[in-house]
Every structure is written in structure tokens, then in C-alpha cells.
Design a protein around this motif. Sequence first.
Motif, short mmCIF file in Angstrom:
data_model
loop_
_atom_site.label_atom_id
_atom_site.label_comp_id
_atom_site.label_asym_id
_atom_site.label_seq_id
_atom_site.Cartn_x
_atom_site.Cartn_y
_atom_site.Cartn_z
N LEU A 31 15.20 70.44 -3.99
CA LEU A 31 14.88 69.93 -5.32
C LEU A 31 14.77 68.41 -5.37
N VAL A 32 15.48 67.73 -4.49
CA VAL A 32 15.48 66.26 -4.52
C VAL A 32 14.09 65.69 -4.23
N PRO A 33 13.45 66.02 -3.10
CA PRO A 33 12.11 65.46 -2.91
C PRO A 33 11.10 65.96 -3.93
N LEU A 34 11.27 67.20 -4.40
CA LEU A 34 10.37 67.69 -5.43
C LEU A 34 10.53 66.91 -6.73
N ALA A 35 11.76 66.56 -7.07
CA ALA A 35 11.99 65.77 -8.28
C ALA A 35 11.41 64.37 -8.14
N LEU A 36 11.57 63.78 -6.97
CA LEU A 36 11.01 62.44 -6.76
C LEU A 36 9.48 62.48 -6.76
N THR A 39 8.30 63.02 -10.50
CA THR A 39 8.44 61.83 -11.34
C THR A 39 7.52 60.68 -10.89
N GLY A 40 6.83 60.88 -9.78
CA GLY A 40 5.88 59.87 -9.31
C GLY A 40 6.48 58.79 -8.44
N VAL A 41 7.73 58.94 -8.05
CA VAL A 41 8.35 57.94 -7.17
C VAL A 41 7.77 58.04 -5.77
N LEU A 42 7.55 59.27 -5.29
CA LEU A 42 6.99 59.51 -3.97
C LEU A 42 5.70 60.30 -4.10
N ASP A 43 4.79 60.10 -3.14
CA ASP A 43 3.64 61.00 -3.09
C ASP A 43 4.04 62.24 -2.29
N GLY A 45 2.97 63.67 0.43
CA GLY A 45 3.11 63.51 1.89
C GLY A 45 4.42 62.85 2.27
N THR A 46 4.81 61.84 1.53
CA THR A 46 6.07 61.16 1.80
C THR A 46 7.26 62.03 1.44
N ALA A 47 7.14 62.79 0.36
CA ALA A 47 8.25 63.65 -0.08
C ALA A 47 8.54 64.75 0.93
N THR A 48 7.52 65.25 1.59
CA THR A 48 7.72 66.35 2.55
C THR A 48 7.77 65.88 4.00
N ALA A 49 7.62 64.60 4.25
CA ALA A 49 7.59 64.09 5.62
C ALA A 49 8.90 64.30 6.37
N GLY A 50 10.01 64.25 5.67
CA GLY A 50 11.30 64.37 6.33
C GLY A 50 11.58 65.74 6.92
N PHE A 51 10.89 66.77 6.45
CA PHE A 51 11.16 68.11 6.94
C PHE A 51 10.66 68.33 8.36
N GLY A 52 9.82 67.45 8.86
CA GLY A 52 9.35 67.55 10.24
C GLY A 52 10.18 66.74 11.20
#
Length: 73
Positions: A31-36, A39-43, A45-52
Motif C-alpha cells: 500500500l505504501v508505494p501505491l499511496a505515493l 498522490t503523485g509523489v512518485l511515478d 515506474g519509480t513506485a514499483t522499481a524497488g520490487f526488482g
Amino acid sequence: MTDSAITLTVLAVTVVLFIWDRLPVAVVAMLVPLALWATGVLDLGTATAGFGDPTILFIAALFVVSEALDKSG
């Protein structure tokens, strides 16, 4: 609202959800990267980049192994 205020708010809600312990840790972590992103804080690609990241995959594997050990006794 500035990006830093949104991020601190999301962080505070995350800590409360971890302490409340009604939702699984994995759900809160998703939920954290999805919330960010929402809200437009992250795009996206950046929000899901950490999962790799190999470190994240290692920690996820540790969760799986610890749950398997807990279930098997």
C-alpha cells in the motif's frame, strides 16, 4: 500539500498500520508505494522499481521461509 508532507503522512499511517497489526505486513508494504503513486509523489515506474531489487527479494524469501518454519513447527 507538498511532497514531503504527503510522504511523512504516508509514513505515519504506515507506522500506525504496523502497530495496529490488523493487516498483514505484506499488504501494508504494497500500500505504501501505491499511496505515493496515487498522490503523485512518485511515478509508477519509480513506485514499483524497488520490487526488482535483490535485497527486497531476499527479505521476501525470508518471510516465506519463516512462515513455513512456523507452520511446520
